[in-house]
Design a protein around this motif. Sequence first.
Motif, short mmCIF file in Angstrom:
data_model
loop_
_atom_site.label_atom_id
_atom_site.label_comp_id
_atom_site.label_asym_id
_atom_site.label_seq_id
_atom_site.Cartn_x
_atom_site.Cartn_y
_atom_site.Cartn_z
N ARG A 99 -46.89 -35.78 -1.69
CA ARG A 99 -45.27 -35.50 -2.01
C ARG A 99 -45.43 -34.08 -2.14
O ARG A 99 -44.42 -33.09 -1.62
CB ARG A 99 -45.41 -35.78 -3.15
N PHE A 100 -46.48 -32.92 -2.61
CA PHE A 100 -46.60 -31.26 -2.96
C PHE A 100 -47.50 -31.63 -1.87
O PHE A 100 -48.85 -31.68 -1.73
CB PHE A 100 -47.05 -31.55 -3.86
N GLU A 132 -40.00 -31.29 4.01
CA GLU A 132 -39.98 -32.48 4.21
C GLU A 132 -39.56 -33.80 3.62
O GLU A 132 -38.63 -34.86 4.19
CB GLU A 132 -40.42 -32.77 5.59
N VAL A 133 -40.28 -34.31 2.49
CA VAL A 133 -40.06 -35.24 1.64
C VAL A 133 -38.79 -35.27 1.23
O VAL A 133 -38.05 -35.90 0.49
CB VAL A 133 -41.25 -35.11 0.30
N LEU A 134 -38.80 -33.59 0.29
CA LEU A 134 -37.07 -33.59 -0.63
C LEU A 134 -36.43 -33.81 0.20
O LEU A 134 -35.23 -34.87 -0.17
CB LEU A 134 -37.70 -32.28 -0.66
N HIS A 139 -33.59 -34.98 -2.28
CA HIS A 139 -33.38 -35.41 -4.42
C HIS A 139 -33.82 -33.28 -4.83
O HIS A 139 -34.34 -32.78 -3.71
CB HIS A 139 -34.87 -35.97 -4.33
N SER A 140 -32.90 -33.34 -5.67
CA SER A 140 -33.50 -31.93 -6.17
C SER A 140 -34.91 -31.98 -6.44
O SER A 140 -35.46 -33.06 -6.55
CB SER A 140 -32.56 -31.57 -7.09
N PHE A 144 -37.31 -34.40 -8.20
CA PHE A 144 -38.53 -35.24 -7.70
C PHE A 144 -39.58 -35.30 -8.20
O PHE A 144 -40.41 -35.71 -8.67
CB PHE A 144 -38.23 -34.42 -6.03
N VAL A 145 -39.95 -34.32 -9.12
CA VAL A 145 -40.98 -33.84 -9.62
C VAL A 145 -41.29 -35.05 -10.84
O VAL A 145 -42.16 -35.61 -11.12
CB VAL A 145 -41.09 -31.94 -10.52
#
Lengths: 409, 503
Positions: A99-100, A132-134, A139-140, A144-145
């Motif tokens: 994710r990051f 790209e995941v965002l 999601h903002s 997302f976090v």
Amino acid sequence: MAYDLSRYDGFSPDNYREESPFKIHGGCGLMGICDESGALMSGEEPIRAMAVQRDRGNGLGGGFAGYGIYPEFPDHYCFHMMYHDLRARDEAEEILRTRFTVDHAEPMPTRPVRGIHDAPILWRYFMTPRAEVLEELDHSAEDFVVSTVMEINARVDGAFVASSGKNMGAFKGVGYPEEIGHYFRLEDYAGHTWVGHNRFPTNTPGWWGGAHPFTLLDWSIVHNGEISSYGINARYLEQFGYACSLGTDTEVAAYLFDLLLRRHRLPVELACTVLAPPLWSEIERMPAERAELMRSLRAVYGPAMLNGPFAIVLGFNGGMVALNDRIKLRPLVAARSGSRLMVASEESAIRTVMPDPDTLWTPRAGEPVIARVKGMELPFHSTLHATPAEVSCAVTAADACHELEEVAV
Amino acid sequence: MQQTFVQPEFRVKIDYDKCHKCGRCVQQCGWGVYDFTERPIPHDEKCRACHRCVTYCPAHCITIEKNTLAFRDNDNWSADARKAVWTQADSGGVLLTSMGNPKPYERIFDKLVLDACQVTNPSIDPLREPMELRTYLGRKADSVAVEPDGTGGFRLAGDSGVARNIELAVPIVFAPMSYGSVSLNVHRSIAMAAERLGVTMNTGEGGMHEDLYPYQDHIILQVASGRFGLSPEVLKRAAALEIKIGQGAKPGIGGHLPGEKIDRDVSATRMVPQGSDAISPAPHHDIYSIEDLRQLIYALKEASGYRPVGVKIAAVHNVAAIASGIVRAGADYIYLDGFRGGTGATPQVVRDHIGIPVEIAIAVVDQRLRDEGIRNHASIIAAGSIRSSADAAKAIALGADAVAIGTATLLALGCHLCQSCHTGNCSWGITTQRPELTRRIDPEWGAERLTNLVNAWSHELQEILGALGVNAVESLRGSRERLRAIGLDEQTCRILGVKPAGL
């Protein structure tokens, strides 16, 4: 009123790990300090403030959160992680790396300290969300976090996110706060805002993840009290996707602040009003416009009211807010010295750090004490916003038809 | 004529040594139990055990006993089951009865206990600290939007206020009971009490008598399938409107007010002919689907100048999905009536065998609305039956915003639950239109008793909140964590969202 520390034989900041001279039995102890000029303070100061409140805890939990402590990574999300074993670390890191973009990862710097044992594996990660995941999740970055934190805490057995904000971090564990502070080498950090906590757990077993501060994004919370309305607060939050997995009141308070400030965009004063609202009899005496606002806040946010004894300090990037319950069932003292604003459970803690404050007062029930670091944009807004929850307004034709099928079955 | 097989249910015994022979029992009995020839002679078969004569006998010489006839033991064929067969073989008719389901089904309220604070969080003393019960019924925004007020503070922005909510001083309202089924003096008593208490009464489906107009801000006007007593003018009088779909005592069937109870005044209020039966159909003939309900909700809002519109349904198996549909159709509150709820007349088979407990209905509806994120869009009123402040507290903890009391209201006015309202002979002057009986209720006296009852329960609710360590009812509402079950099976606990005691 002032406590002269020198009267107590043997007291000095160097030996506060020994038995504290103060014998005031109570629940948890807390402190918050903010330099509104933005000047940085060493982590030693919050440790000293907590050490004199040692008797407010029982050695089953202590912790701190500092803001402005990672100037080398100011725009990265910093995850402080706790792992019970390497498998948990591998599983959690798998989630984080998908994710990051992890720009830096390292074990938390610690030192051996008497009284601290059975520590989990402690790591920290400086990361940015993968664009790209965002985009895929729509999601903002903040949502997302939050969803990542929830997923790790709920799904990865033996992994726990201790903090997840930018330019901040939580340092907590099982032990007295001064022990925990030294274990994490807090004297090596400098921050403009610190909160600290000493825990006397009665309702949840003492474990590292359950120590305070409880944090989410940039928010950190330290809390003294047991919220008698926990059941409905948790059920209310579930409607907005918050899973209260820890079973602690503090978690509930943190999520409520997140909902009210970040998602519903309430100004901080009104968010505090929601959590500790005035009595109806007080509302009826207010000017009409304000009374109408208060009536609406209470009617709409009734399930969010934190009922029962509490004193809370909410830290964030740019300041802090301290708040008592609506009939002040737990202690909270505040003081200002120059550009520094400090709150604590006991006046002794304040006088340890600022021996001769300009002003010192006892905040009234439900009346927030707010500190704001000059020049920092607050993480919440005080102007009019559309509310995200309104999007799911009930009576669209599509909804009614969808529901019809369900009723017809 | 053949002798009926059904023997009197009660024995009326008079201690003639003590009897004053004053004849008051003859005068008090609405059922015609007594003849008087030198002394009162009771006809046991007419007695309903309503205790009116017992209460007013100056010599205290009357007792009512059960007629304890021995029947050959048979667990399968109870005496009641045998009597029902005999009665129906006599008449060929549907057995009629009144009030709520008396069968020994599980009473869930009695298996739930409340929490209290000890040490870690303090209890609060309601005699020394404020203890708030105020409740708002109606649609609420999901969040409150504010804007700067120009002086450093904030004010409401847009329509996120509660102006269209019904404000209740305490979360206890009076349940719908129509003028016609009960007397005008009962309606007057309830209306006066509702105003004094800062709560609402509900007209039931019989319209609003003009004597009630002074109390209209505390009156919810019911719109039922017969559309009795409705006019554009009266729609604008009520504090809120309520579409009655169903009733806990008789889910799925309509209503029947016998012509004998329709005198000139009832006729004028209901807008039906005098002396002819007023029959409300089982469904609303303009509501055959959820989208039809939505049309009626909005038609009523339009016609009434946008008053809140609630929908009353009986608690039935699929109540959660139905309630969700009702909320999405635009209702401001849902009134859930459990199978213990009372009525002025119902087929016994329906009353005793249809519907589910209100405890279950509250739990599943509250949870469903939360799951769908629409809990704030409508309030929940729970009824059928709330017997005490403890029931009220438990209903609220399960998720109800307020409770409605019907049977308890009538009990306060003298009702003894003799289950004979449909006969129109109520000796207590409650469910009758016979003038010599209705005048037994002085509205001022009735209002005081009802005010006493609700005040007493409110004080008890405050005691409960104080023990729970909270000082506002919204902190109990939906807080199932403060409930524990004793002796309920695991599945029921799961459905209620309540842990067993010990966990």
